[in-house]
Design a protein around this motif. Structure first.
Motif, PDB file in Angstrom:
ATOM      1  N   GLN A   1       0.818  -1.205   0.000  1.00 42.05           N
ATOM      2  CA  GLN A   1       0.000   0.000   0.000  1.00 42.05           C
ATOM      3  C   GLN A   1       0.857   1.263   0.000  1.00 42.05           C
ATOM      4  N   PHE A   2       1.948   1.252   0.766  1.00 47.26           N
ATOM      5  CA  PHE A   2       2.850   2.408   0.766  1.00 47.26           C
ATOM      6  C   PHE A   2       3.526   2.561  -0.592  1.00 47.26           C
ATOM      7  N   ASN A   3       3.890   1.440  -1.227  1.00 44.76           N
ATOM      8  CA  ASN A   3       4.503   1.503  -2.552  1.00 44.76           C
ATOM      9  C   ASN A   3       3.538   2.089  -3.577  1.00 44.76           C
ATOM     10  N   ASN A   4       2.249   1.775  -3.429  1.00 46.57           N
ATOM     11  CA  ASN A   4       1.237   2.284  -4.362  1.00 46.57           C
ATOM     12  C   ASN A   4       1.129   3.794  -4.296  1.00 46.57           C
ATOM     13  N   GLN A   5       1.421   4.354  -3.121  1.00 49.02           N
ATOM     14  CA  GLN A   5       1.259   5.790  -2.929  1.00 49.02           C
ATOM     15  C   GLN A   5       2.579   6.551  -2.949  1.00 49.02           C
ATOM     16  N   GLY A   6       3.705   5.847  -2.925  1.00 49.36           N
ATOM     17  CA  GLY A   6       4.992   6.517  -2.810  1.00 49.36           C
ATOM     18  C   GLY A   6       5.790   6.527  -4.090  1.00 49.36           C
ATOM     19  N   SER A   7       6.848   7.329  -4.088  1.00 43.62           N
ATOM     20  CA  SER A   7       7.715   7.429  -5.266  1.00 43.62           C
ATOM     21  C   SER A   7       8.832   6.391  -5.243  1.00 43.62           C
ATOM     22  N   ILE A   8       9.184   5.893  -4.028  1.00 49.55           N
ATOM     23  CA  ILE A   8      10.217   4.873  -3.904  1.00 49.55           C
ATOM     24  C   ILE A   8       9.566   3.535  -3.627  1.00 49.55           C
ATOM     25  N   GLN A   9       9.945   2.519  -4.381  1.00 46.03           N
ATOM     26  CA  GLN A   9       9.390   1.185  -4.206  1.00 46.03           C
ATOM     27  C   GLN A   9      10.314   0.361  -3.303  1.00 46.03           C
ATOM     28  N   TYR A  10       9.868   0.128  -2.068  1.00 43.91           N
ATOM     29  CA  TYR A  10      10.663  -0.624  -1.100  1.00 43.91           C
ATOM     30  C   TYR A  10      10.426  -2.126  -1.238  1.00 43.91           C
ATOM     31  N   ASP A  11      11.468  -2.929  -1.019  1.00 47.37           N
ATOM     32  CA  ASP A  11      11.215  -4.332  -0.768  1.00 47.37           C
ATOM     33  C   ASP A  11      10.825  -4.427   0.709  1.00 47.37           C
ATOM     34  N   ILE A  12      10.352  -5.604   1.149  1.00 48.50           N
ATOM     35  CA  ILE A  12       9.791  -5.714   2.497  1.00 48.50           C
ATOM     36  C   ILE A  12      10.836  -5.405   3.568  1.00 48.50           C
ATOM     37  N   LYS A  13      12.050  -5.923   3.420  1.00 52.63           N
ATOM     38  CA  LYS A  13      13.076  -5.690   4.437  1.00 52.63           C
ATOM     39  C   LYS A  13      13.419  -4.211   4.546  1.00 52.63           C
ATOM     40  N   SER A  14      13.580  -3.542   3.414  1.00 55.22           N
ATOM     41  CA  SER A  14      13.904  -2.116   3.430  1.00 55.22           C
ATOM     42  C   SER A  14      12.745  -1.309   3.993  1.00 55.22           C
ATOM     43  N   PHE A  15      11.511  -1.742   3.665  1.00 57.65           N
ATOM     44  CA  PHE A  15      10.336  -1.037   4.174  1.00 57.65           C
ATOM     45  C   PHE A  15      10.235  -1.154   5.689  1.00 57.65           C
ATOM     46  N   GLN A  16      10.446  -2.368   6.207  1.00 52.51           N
ATOM     47  CA  GLN A  16      10.407  -2.560   7.659  1.00 52.51           C
ATOM     48  C   GLN A  16      11.455  -1.690   8.350  1.00 52.51           C
ATOM     49  N   GLU A  17      12.628  -1.610   7.754  1.00 53.61           N
ATOM     50  CA  GLU A  17      13.690  -0.799   8.328  1.00 53.61           C
ATOM     51  C   GLU A  17      13.297   0.677   8.314  1.00 53.61           C
ATOM     52  N   TYR A  18      12.659   1.096   7.238  1.00 54.56           N
ATOM     53  CA  TYR A  18      12.193   2.484   7.118  1.00 54.56           C
ATOM     54  C   TYR A  18      11.164   2.810   8.200  1.00 54.56           C
ATOM     55  N   ILE A  19      10.170   1.945   8.379  1.00 56.72           N
ATOM     56  CA  ILE A  19       9.134   2.175   9.379  1.00 56.72           C
ATOM     57  C   ILE A  19       9.709   2.077  10.796  1.00 56.72           C
ATOM     58  N   ASN A  20      10.648   1.169  10.988  1.00 57.43           N
ATOM     59  CA  ASN A  20      11.246   0.997  12.317  1.00 57.43           C
ATOM     60  C   ASN A  20      12.001   2.242  12.778  1.00 57.43           C
ATOM     61  N   MET A  21      12.452   3.077  11.836  1.00 56.11           N
ATOM     62  CA  MET A  21      13.097   4.329  12.216  1.00 56.11           C
ATOM     63  C   MET A  21      12.129   5.199  13.010  1.00 56.11           C
ATOM     64  N   PHE A  22      10.840   5.182  12.604  1.00 53.67           N
ATOM     65  CA  PHE A  22       9.826   5.949  13.323  1.00 53.67           C
ATOM     66  C   PHE A  22       9.496   5.290  14.660  1.00 53.67           C
ATOM     67  N   ILE A  23       9.413   3.946  14.663  1.00 57.12           N
ATOM     68  CA  ILE A  23       9.057   3.216  15.880  1.00 57.12           C
ATOM     69  C   ILE A  23      10.110   3.422  16.964  1.00 57.12           C
ATOM     70  N   ILE A  24      11.383   3.377  16.587  1.00 59.94           N
ATOM     71  CA  ILE A  24      12.467   3.599  17.540  1.00 59.94           C
ATOM     72  C   ILE A  24      12.347   4.982  18.173  1.00 59.94           C
ATOM     73  N   ASP A  25      11.815   5.922  17.388  1.00 58.69           N
ATOM     74  CA  ASP A  25      11.656   7.295  17.868  1.00 58.69           C
ATOM     75  C   ASP A  25      10.355   7.483  18.654  1.00 58.69           C
ATOM     76  N   GLY A  26       9.638   6.382  18.904  1.00 59.39           N
ATOM     77  CA  GLY A  26       8.436   6.460  19.737  1.00 59.39           C
ATOM     78  C   GLY A  26       7.120   6.429  18.994  1.00 59.39           C
ATOM     79  N   ALA A  27       7.156   6.223  17.683  1.00 63.03           N
ATOM     80  CA  ALA A  27       5.912   6.191  16.908  1.00 63.03           C
ATOM     81  C   ALA A  27       5.199   4.841  17.061  1.00 63.03           C
ATOM     82  N   LYS A  28       3.902   4.833  16.735  1.00 61.51           N
ATOM     83  CA  LYS A  28       3.098   3.618  16.773  1.00 61.51           C
ATOM     84  C   LYS A  28       2.465   3.384  15.407  1.00 61.51           C
ATOM     85  N   ILE A  29       2.056   2.121  15.168  1.00 65.24           N
ATOM     86  CA  ILE A  29       1.386   1.768  13.923  1.00 65.24           C
ATOM     87  C   ILE A  29      -0.019   1.277  14.249  1.00 65.24           C
TER      88      ILE A  29
END
Length: 257
Positions: free
Chosen positions: A156-184
């Motif tokens: 879903q994020f790939n459908n809306q974004g300009s960069i197409q992540y593979d799953i591992k890269s996407f998880q790493e991208y989202i985890n940057m926010f989670i480490i900073d205290g974000a929630k999903i």
């Protein structure tokens, strides 16, 4: 020094490009490797090579956008980087001139941290953040998923974004926010990443489901680079310019979206 576009370059230099990306941007080696060796294979790029090393580079990403009611092709310049020891020697100036010459009949825009560097090319700083107040609505409450389907979320994020992540890269991208205290939080194929009652990233298939999820999480504010017209949201303040800006050339920003 030689400067060439993708079709005239040897892929053996990709390791140099990966190192240069990591040197200039706050990304992991995994993401840099994915972007340079996989994602950019479907797009164009330009490298300057000196002493058998990549010392300056930029990537030209082909995108489809809606311009005055019609789908048009535009080109986004990203990943502009130069080795520190070669800075202020005109390498990036040469790269941009070559890009503008090759794509002179196309819509071109770029993403850059310091837009003032590009004023000599008549680029215009137009990026801004819109801060919306989320209104209360009486939609039926839907249970938030207890399990995040990373594959679905990535899609879903790939459908809306300009960069197409593979799953591992996407998880790493989202985890940057989670480490900073974000929630999903998620409902079906709708996802939000939020912190302190403010949405900082999102992707959705249906807008009403997105509004449901905002209300369920008691979200107060939504920040986005794109204006949204909706009965569910009200613009809280005037648009504010950000340091990381999109810079457009040869096209009026408001005609793009």
């Amino acid at each position: 020094m030689i400067t060439k576009f993708k079709d005239d370059l040897d892929i053996k230099y990709s390791k140099d490009a990966i190192s240069l990306w990591i040197e200039n941007f706050n990304d992991s080696k995994q993401f840099a490797k994915y972007f340079i060796e996989d994602y950019s294979a479907n797009h164009d790029y330009i490298w300057t090579i000196h002493d058998d090393n990549v010392v300056s580079m930029a990537y030209i990403i082909k995108k489809n956008v809606l311009i005055k009611g019609s789908i048009s092709v535009v080109y986004l310049i990203v990943g502009m980087a130069t080795k520190n020891i070669y800075s202020k020697k005109g390498l990036m100036k040469n790269i941009i001139n070559l890009i503008l010459e090759k794509y002179k009949n196309e819509f071109i825009f770029m993403q850059a941290d310091h837009w003032e560097y590009y004023k000599n090319w008549n680029f215009l700083n137009v990026s801004s953040i819109y801060n919306y107040k989320v209104k209360h609505c009486n939609h039926e409450k839907i249970m938030i998923d207890n399990f995040i389907d990373w594959s679905s979320m990535n899609k879903q994020f790939n459908n809306q974004g300009s960069i197409q992540y593979d799953i591992k890269s996407f998880q790493e991208y989202i985890n940057m926010f989670i480490i900073d205290g974000a929630k999903i939080a998620s409902i079906g194929e709708t996802y939000i990443v939020y912190k302190n009652n403010t949405v900082i990233n999102f992707a959705f298939k249906e807008f009403k489901t997105f509004i449901n999820l905002l209300n369920m999480c008691e979200i107060n504010f939504l920040q986005t680079h794109f204006p949204i017209e909706s009965n569910y949201l009200s613009l809280k303040n005037e648009k504010k310019y950000t340091k990381s800006t999109h810079i457009f050339s040869n096209v009026i920003f408001n005609s793009l979206f």
